[in-house]
Design a protein around this motif. Structure first.
Motif, short mmCIF file in Angstrom:
data_model
loop_
_atom_site.label_atom_id
_atom_site.label_comp_id
_atom_site.label_asym_id
_atom_site.label_seq_id
_atom_site.Cartn_x
_atom_site.Cartn_y
_atom_site.Cartn_z
N GLU A 121 0.83 -1.20 0.00
CA GLU A 121 0.00 0.00 0.00
C GLU A 121 0.87 1.25 0.00
O GLU A 121 1.85 1.33 0.74
CB GLU A 121 -0.94 0.02 1.22
CG GLU A 121 -1.98 -1.10 1.21
CD GLU A 121 -2.91 -1.00 2.41
OE1 GLU A 121 -2.88 0.05 3.09
OE2 GLU A 121 -3.63 -1.97 2.66
N VAL A 122 0.50 2.23 -0.81
CA VAL A 122 1.23 3.49 -0.89
C VAL A 122 1.20 4.18 0.47
O VAL A 122 0.16 4.26 1.12
CB VAL A 122 0.62 4.42 -1.97
CG1 VAL A 122 1.29 5.78 -1.94
CG2 VAL A 122 0.77 3.79 -3.35
N GLY A 123 2.35 4.66 0.93
CA GLY A 123 2.44 5.35 2.21
C GLY A 123 2.68 4.43 3.39
O GLY A 123 2.94 4.90 4.50
N GLU A 124 2.61 3.13 3.16
CA GLU A 124 2.82 2.17 4.26
C GLU A 124 4.25 2.31 4.78
O GLU A 124 5.20 2.38 4.02
CB GLU A 124 2.57 0.76 3.74
CG GLU A 124 2.59 -0.33 4.80
CD GLU A 124 2.22 -1.69 4.25
OE1 GLU A 124 2.25 -2.66 5.03
OE2 GLU A 124 1.90 -1.79 3.04
N ARG A 125 4.40 2.32 6.11
CA ARG A 125 5.73 2.44 6.72
C ARG A 125 5.87 1.43 7.85
O ARG A 125 4.97 1.29 8.67
CB ARG A 125 5.94 3.85 7.27
CG ARG A 125 7.28 4.02 8.00
CD ARG A 125 7.37 5.33 8.76
NE ARG A 125 7.78 6.43 7.90
CZ ARG A 125 8.51 7.46 8.33
NH1 ARG A 125 8.93 7.51 9.56
NH2 ARG A 125 8.82 8.44 7.50
N VAL A 126 6.99 0.71 7.86
CA VAL A 126 7.23 -0.27 8.91
C VAL A 126 8.64 -0.09 9.46
O VAL A 126 9.55 0.37 8.76
CB VAL A 126 7.05 -1.73 8.42
CG1 VAL A 126 5.63 -1.98 7.99
CG2 VAL A 126 8.03 -2.07 7.32
N LEU A 127 8.80 -0.46 10.73
CA LEU A 127 10.10 -0.41 11.38
C LEU A 127 10.88 -1.68 11.03
O LEU A 127 10.40 -2.79 11.25
CB LEU A 127 9.91 -0.32 12.90
CG LEU A 127 11.17 -0.44 13.76
CD1 LEU A 127 12.07 0.77 13.55
CD2 LEU A 127 10.80 -0.58 15.24
N LEU A 128 12.07 -1.51 10.47
CA LEU A 128 12.91 -2.66 10.15
C LEU A 128 13.82 -3.01 11.32
O LEU A 128 13.83 -4.14 11.79
CB LEU A 128 13.76 -2.37 8.90
CG LEU A 128 13.01 -2.19 7.58
CD1 LEU A 128 14.00 -1.96 6.45
CD2 LEU A 128 12.13 -3.39 7.27
N VAL A 129 14.63 -2.06 11.74
CA VAL A 129 15.54 -2.29 12.87
C VAL A 129 15.49 -1.12 13.82
O VAL A 129 15.40 0.04 13.41
CB VAL A 129 17.00 -2.52 12.38
CG1 VAL A 129 17.15 -3.90 11.77
CG2 VAL A 129 17.44 -1.46 11.37
N LYS A 130 15.57 -1.43 15.11
CA LYS A 130 15.43 -0.43 16.16
C LYS A 130 16.80 0.00 16.67
O LYS A 130 17.71 -0.82 16.84
CB LYS A 130 14.60 -1.00 17.31
CG LYS A 130 14.17 0.02 18.34
CD LYS A 130 13.25 -0.63 19.36
CE LYS A 130 12.77 0.40 20.38
NZ LYS A 130 11.88 -0.22 21.39
N GLY A 131 16.93 1.30 16.91
CA GLY A 131 18.19 1.84 17.43
C GLY A 131 18.45 1.38 18.86
O GLY A 131 17.54 1.06 19.63
#
Length: 346
Positions: A121-131
């Motif tokens: 979906e356009v605009g979809e954002r997910v966290l890949l790796v956490k600081g």
């Protein structure tokens, strides 16, 4: 077309806590005031409607967010690391192993976890790796019995992901078949796409997308069709080009198996059936689920056949339990009926 990439993604490390004591003119023994380290930046992936390939990953193989800053005196925390956002096209699948540092029994150990994200979906954002988290400064370690702690914490390491990025086109219909069976020509008459068309094999070197429109004005309906470069025998083992792009038909609802009626032998049905089985075998060895999708078998280039040959092929396939749709992308014979059938199946 860049539709596959392997990269390393690293979140920022947390900054170390500070060991510091307040020393002012009228407070010579002000006590511990070491601040905390800043948290490391995290890495996100976001779907961008303006992208259609993974070209950004052609030369860049490592993505890193900023580390957190070290803590300072006067209880000042270190600067937080800036997050990093990686932009990808619609239909990207990200997978890989995340390595993260955790504390067990007072020791820091590395844990590995497999993850997969399907971004459609356009605009979809997910966290890949956490600081990583910033360490505590010595201000936190003061006590009644320890007025001058020289103790602080180190920041934790940010997570690392050894990632694979795969672009899988969001088409509802996929055209598959051997090279030079007329898939690109068929795409051009079903849709407004204008792929390269020539009378030699492997004209199509990358997938092409087109939008088929059926109906008029307000009742018009659309279907997205992908033309996949031709498969050859042994494609699933890396021969030819088509195996590189089979991932693009994994999302489709309908597979259109295009066969050429242009035969050089007397046994027309036997030759066409052999070609059909060749492509089915290669798809099954790539992903078995492809063989379970809805399938529409199209006999193309019927304008180069006589009526008897067309009937022979259609009857032969029916005996095998497979229905064939004769069409000619060259003179548009049967194309409108094919459009309606595709819309019905989708």
């Amino acid at each position: 077309m860049i539709d596959y990439a392997k990269v390393t993604i690293k979140a920022g490390d947390g900054g170390d806590g500070s060991v510091h004591f307040l020393r002012e003119k009228f407070r010579p023994k002000g006590g511990p005031d070491g601040g905390d380290g800043g948290d490391g930046g995290s890495v996100y992936v976001e779907v961008d409607a303006n992208l259609n390939t993974l070209a950004e990953f052609r030369y860049k193989k490592k993505f890193e967010a900023d580390n957190g800053g070290r803590g300072m005196g006067k209880k000042q925390s270190g600067k937080k690391g800036e997050d990093l956002v990686i932009r990808v096209p619609v239909g990207t699948v990200v997978s890989g192993e995340i390595k993260r540092e955790v504390e067990e029994d007072g020791k820091r150990v590395v844990k590995v976890e497999k993850k997969k994200w399907d971004l459609s979906e356009v605009g979809e954002r997910v966290l890949l790796v956490k600081g990583g988290k910033g360490g505590r400064g010595n201000w936190h370690f003061r006590s009644a019995t320890n007025q001058t702690p020289y103790e602080s914490e180190k920041g934790t390491k940010g997570e690392t992901l050894e990632a694979q990025f795969e672009l899988k086109l969001l088409a509802q219909v996929g055209l598959v078949g051997l090279p030079n069976v007329g898939k690109s020509t068929l795409l051009s008459v079903l849709t407004k796409a204008r792929p390269k068309i020539a009378d030699y094999p492997f004209t199509t070197l990358e997938p092409n997308l087109g939008v088929m429109e059926v109906g008029k004005s307000k009742r018009r309906e659309t279907v997205v069709i992908a033309d996949i470069p031709g498969l050859i025998e042994g494609a699933s083992k890396g021969k030819g080009l088509g195996h590189m792009f089979l991932r693009h038909v994994e999302r489709t609802k309908v597979l259109v198996h295009v066969l050429s009626g242009e035969s050089k032998g007397e046994r027309v049905f036997a030759e066409v059936w052999k070609n059909y089985e060749t492509v089915r075998k290669e798809m099954g060895e790539h992903v078995k689920e492809l063989l379970e999708k809805q399938e529409l078998v199209v006999l193309n280039k019927t304008d180069l056949m006589n009526e008897k040959e067309v009937e022979e092929v259609v009857a032969g396939f029916e005996k095998k339990g497979v229905r064939v749709w004769p069409v000619s992308a060259g003179n548009l014979e049967g194309v409108e009926e094919l459009k309606k059938k595709l819309l019905e199946m989708v």
